[in-house]
Scaffold this active site. Sequence first.
Site: not given
Lengths: 421, 481
Positions: B49, B335-336, B399, B441
């Site tokens: 952000h 902590i968001e 993969c 894979c």
Amino acid sequence: MNKSYDIVIVGGGPAGLAAAIAVKENGVDSVLILERDEQLGGILNQCIHNGFGLHTFKEELTGPEYANRYIEKVLSMGIEYKLNTMVMDISNDRVVTAMNRDDGMFTINAKAVILAMGCRERPRGALNIPGYRPAGIFSAGTAQRLVNIEGYMPGKEVVILGSGDIGLIMARRMTLEGAKVKCVAELMPYSGGLKRNIVQCLDDFGIPLLLSHTVIDIEGKEHIKAVTIAEVGPDRRPIKGTEQRYTCDVLLLSCGLIPENELSTAAGVTLSPVTNGPVVNESLETDIKGVFACGNVLHVHDLVDYVSEEAARAGASAAKYARGEMPDGGSTVAIRAEGGARYTVPTTLSPERMDDRLTVRFRAGDVYKNAYVSVYFDGEQIQHKKKRIIAPGEMEQVVLTKKQISEYPGLKTITVKIEEE
Amino acid sequence: MYDIIIIGSGVIGCAVARELSKYNAKILVLEKNEDVCSGTSKANSAIVHSGYDAPEGSLKAEFNVRGNKMMEEVCKTLDVPFKRIGSLTVCTEEDKLPELEKLKKRGEKNGVEGLEVLDRDELLKIEPNIGDGVIGALYAPTAGIVCPFKLTIAFAENAFVNGAEFAFDTEVKNIYSEGGVWHIVTDDREYTARAVVNAAGVYSDVFNNMVSEHKLRIIPRRGDYILLDRSAGGYVRHTIFQLPTKLGKGVLVTPTVHGNTIIGPTAVDIDDRESTATTAEGIDSVIAKSALSVKGLPIRQVITSFAGLRAHEDGHEFVLGEPDDAENFFNCAGIESPGLSAAPAIGQHIAGLIKEKLQLSEKDDFIAERKDILDPSTLTIEERNELIKREPAYGTIVCRCESVTEGEILDAIHRPLGARSLDGVKRRTRAGMGRCQAGFCSPKVMEILRRELKVDLTEVTKSGGGSYIVNARTKDGESHE
């Protein structure tokens, strides 16, 4: 290694093998098959059940046996192939970039390329099934590989979502291995697989097929513990109050196959939004000159016999192209699917280029009983054939002849329809 | 005795560990899962952000803006993909337009640079697929996107290389202090340390409340997301947020550093701290809301959906540092969002506090740089062929959707704090993250893990614990060997 070939075939499964043989039989010796796996034969190698080859060989073969018939022919004809080789790119002027451990990354110039990469399974994520994302959820083909190739079982209590053929085959396979298959839930009101697989893989083992049902929740944080299945209405949304919880340690998904066309797109090939495979003409040539397609990369087939037949046609066409004998231009007749027919392959034909007979394949969008498959030449009904049952799980076909088309000069559109009485 | 024990190896725990590993200190990171980055850090919007959103003077604002400024350098040093693509916060309601100016002013006070309010015409020039109802937006050029797995893994690897120890599958059961020493009781033993860092994400209130009377309450806030295939890449060029509307909080649409598109999240408060199950309503609402800001999103190209939990604290604020009744216990709680953006700054801040308290001296042999797993697609064909000649495993694609070679998977397994599960390989290499979602894979990666870790195939897991993939041989299974 040789840096240019007349024809490069991408994929050494049933389509690639049959195409290669046809290329050689049609007088082109410079042909190379590029196969990503460690052996030829493609997905047939893990299809150890029988039922393959009834049309082609008039006998029931297992997948590996069917593949071997073609592999032996490829070997005896001295056709070149490279295993463990991944094609990384195909350019629109047919430069193929590939890679393996021994050669590194290399490019090959090809006069013609045949796309035969097959398809992949629709994963859980693409189905937006809510719930947890624990271990124990497999696409049916992945489980088939673990069981049949690696020799390991993913669990003992199985629920299957989707009634595609691989799911049906795995219902029987897991049962034979001692697992309890609780049910097969199918979102649609009809099965996506072959009738014979419903009978032989579910009915014979007493496994219930729940039509118009889907999984609406998955439980289990580390490993799957249970699923909730609900009936769906005509809008395919779950109906409240019909929820049933099934404990299980395996959820198999058999919810459709998607032609694997990332390389085709890189080459600039136009795809059909219905089949997700290339748009092709009567020669199975895409809209990029000299690039042909066949097998499940073109459209998903029900029987491998049809794959082999179609691939042989692509091989013969590519050989003609590589020899410089493919007539250019000419007129083009559009082939359209209508009224219950979802698509046709091919979507155009050239009366000048077509063989004496042309098989046009299509699938229905719904189940029809006692309906007619009709062919119209610019509005005039040419064929009208009654069929007892037409279902989305089984591929249908009509055959057009060069002779018949030559009687309609100026023909613009051929329409294939399913008509009810 | 350790100098510092860190509880939790998400992006915050690993950022703190990496900063602390610059000092002469004995460090241990405890993680209840089998790998780093197994909780909130693995399931979020993956964005950095700009910092206009949090209230002026808040820790969220301060650490977001600082973290944003540090991110580029940190990612360069640790070889983590980061792109400063800018964000657009779009407005669809005439009466909400003044909100954009308000946000701009707040952002400027928070120290965010380059904020601009754009009208629809200006917006269309830089974001052609913007929704028809969008009338303006706040443009924040400093916003960016980062790979949260790689950032967390990079912090952890670098900390490890600099001497920090990690103990996985180790759940902390109790914490108490005795004679100025912290005792950490886990399922199988007791550790002691001079200082503790609580970076336990949705469990951070639990540990705080064991040692402090200043109680915290974390409410796990679930967010459902969907992820689109890379074939839909480039559909949007910026991270596109929505101003809240009459219908509630919006969702974001953003490219990822790997070229996918993420759409989400919902916000549902729940009780269960492990409940990352998605819901049909959540996925439907994400899809419906995204149409407000972006038109014609190719939703059919969805390859997976997932849910993550934000560690939402009642005070709606980061809780950083020592509670006054628990000396040498350092919280990184609540902590968001914008936690990922703030991570480098939080790591530096907490490590700084601990350095002062414990009087730590700087190492003279700290290794600052870390190289990620080599991505062969960044090489020229000549370089690639040199590599394959030296190490043929780089010539085998495992993969196919993400073009991941066996060489990369071997590196992921054998590097410091290497992968031990399918998900561990996936987060380090992207094998299994593509459109087939590991259909092709996974048997191959399982086989490589079996061979390299010298275990039986039944011991190979998706993500540790009870997440086995196969559990028995078939009837004639032995003959397959």
